[in-house]
Write an enzyme that holds these catalytic residues in place. Structure first.
Site, PDB file in Angstrom:
ATOM      1  NE  ARG A 208       9.003   2.100   6.854  1.00  0.00           N
ATOM      2  CZ  ARG A 208       7.960   2.359   6.070  1.00  0.00           C
ATOM      3  NH1 ARG A 208       7.086   3.266   6.410  1.00  0.00           N
ATOM      4  NH2 ARG A 208       7.779   1.704   4.956  1.00  0.00           N
TER       5      ARG A 208
ATOM      6  N   PRO B 242       0.751  -1.236   0.000  1.00  0.00           N
ATOM      7  CG  PRO B 242       0.095  -0.950   2.208  1.00  0.00           C
ATOM      8  CD  PRO B 242       1.112  -1.604   1.351  1.00  0.00           C
ATOM      9  CD  GLU B 243       4.941   4.164  -1.550  1.00  0.00           C
ATOM     10  OE1 GLU B 243       4.873   5.336  -1.953  1.00  0.00           O
ATOM     11  OE2 GLU B 243       5.999   3.552  -1.426  1.00  0.00           O
TER      12      GLU B 243
ATOM     13  CE  LYS C 216       1.260   5.948   2.569  1.00  0.00           C
ATOM     14  NZ  LYS C 216       2.409   6.073   3.477  1.00  0.00           N
TER      15      LYS C 216
END
Length: 272
Positions: free
Chosen positions: A258, A2-3, A52
């Site tokens: 990240r 998911p982006e 999102k």
DNA sequence: CTTGCATGTGCAT
DNA sequence: TGCACCTGCAAGT
């Protein structure tokens, strides 16, 4: 996977498959069972996405929305011949098609007011025509965090994830470490407009391709790695491999939990 | 078979 | 800053 582009595609597919139709709603895995029971047999009015966040509307008394966020590992599969394997938090189906939700970060019933609150706290979404990039720019200017970190902040640009942030910085040769408060208006404008184009392209194609256009000097080097998760990319998940433009090893470092990927040779500019 | 990693977020410390 | 959470997949044993 998911982006933002994935979520927008899913919203479109859900509306196409089930819009204005009564549907069967169930939660085999059980954690959405009570809410699913309430929605079972109702008409699915439609679906849309903000960043999102995915919202599915049913013609029932409030709460009439299902609010889904896939998180890092969630998946929503829509199709005709789905296996039904694995834990299924939510299944929506009619006679022909089914949609199966696995491992979402959230799946909950929300009221229209709660949905509005989510939208209000979300930043501008490059995939929505009503988005105001100025809102993101103002927030950028108020922060000393790096531009790279801020590009992942959903209040600055909703729907941008790790791939889009790495690639958009690369495409404009921008140094990831520039503080948000030192990003000038023109640079933000260029980055925003590129995100609009890249993300719309990703919605159409179903994957993230960041190949530069034919006019750019970099275009002669157009052999980006095809990432099985993303598409054709320059730096994302290419740590240690030679930069496709200058040949220097692509670098990686954890930034706020990240992995950021960039080419220190190419990305030496403060402004676009 | 097991392990580790992944396009994300919110909470505790 | 770190961790928990949810699942699938690929790589390693």
């Amino acid at each position: 996977m998911p982006e933002g582009h994935v979520i927008h595609r899913l919203a479109t597919q859900l509306t196409a498959a089930f819009g204005d139709e009564p549907v069967t709603v169930e939660s085999p895995q059980g954690r959405f069972a009570a809410e699913a029971g309430r929605l079972d047999g109702a008409v699915l009015a439609g679906a849309d996405a903000v960043g999102k966040h995915l919202f599915i509307e049913f013609d029932v008394p409030e709460p009439r929305w299902v609010h889904i966020h896939l998180g890092l590992i969630g998946k929503l599969r829509i199709g005709t011949g789905l296996s039904g394997e694995g834990e299924i938090r939510l299944r929506i189906r009619d006679g022909a098609t089914s949609a199966q939700l696995h491992g979402p970060q959230w799946c909950r019933a929300v009221t229209t007011a709660e949905r509005e609150a989510v939208i209000a706290t979300s930043g501008p979404d490059p995939l929505r025509p009503d988005a105001d990039p100025e809102v993101g720019f103002e927030r950028l200017l108020r922060s000393k965090k790096s531009f790279a970190a801020l590009l992942m902040d959903q209040r600055i640009a909703a729907g941008v994830g790790n791939i889009f942030r790495a690639e958009v910085l690369f495409r404009h040769r921008l140094r990831p470490t520039t503080p948000g408060c030192e990003v000038d208006r023109h640079t933000w404008q260029v980055v925003w407009e590129d995100l609009v184009g890249l993300m719309h392209g990703a919605v159409e194609v179903g994957r993230i391709d960041t190949v530069m256009d034919a006019h750019s000097p970099e275009a002669q080097h157009r052999a980006p790695r095809v990432d099985p998760h993303g598409g054709e990319v320059y730096v994302y998940r290419r740590a240690g491999q030679p930069c496709l433009v200058c040949g220097r090893a692509v670098r990686t470092a954890a930034l706020e939990g990240r992995n950021l990927y960039w080419c220190a040779g190419c990305q030496n500019r403060k402004r676009a």
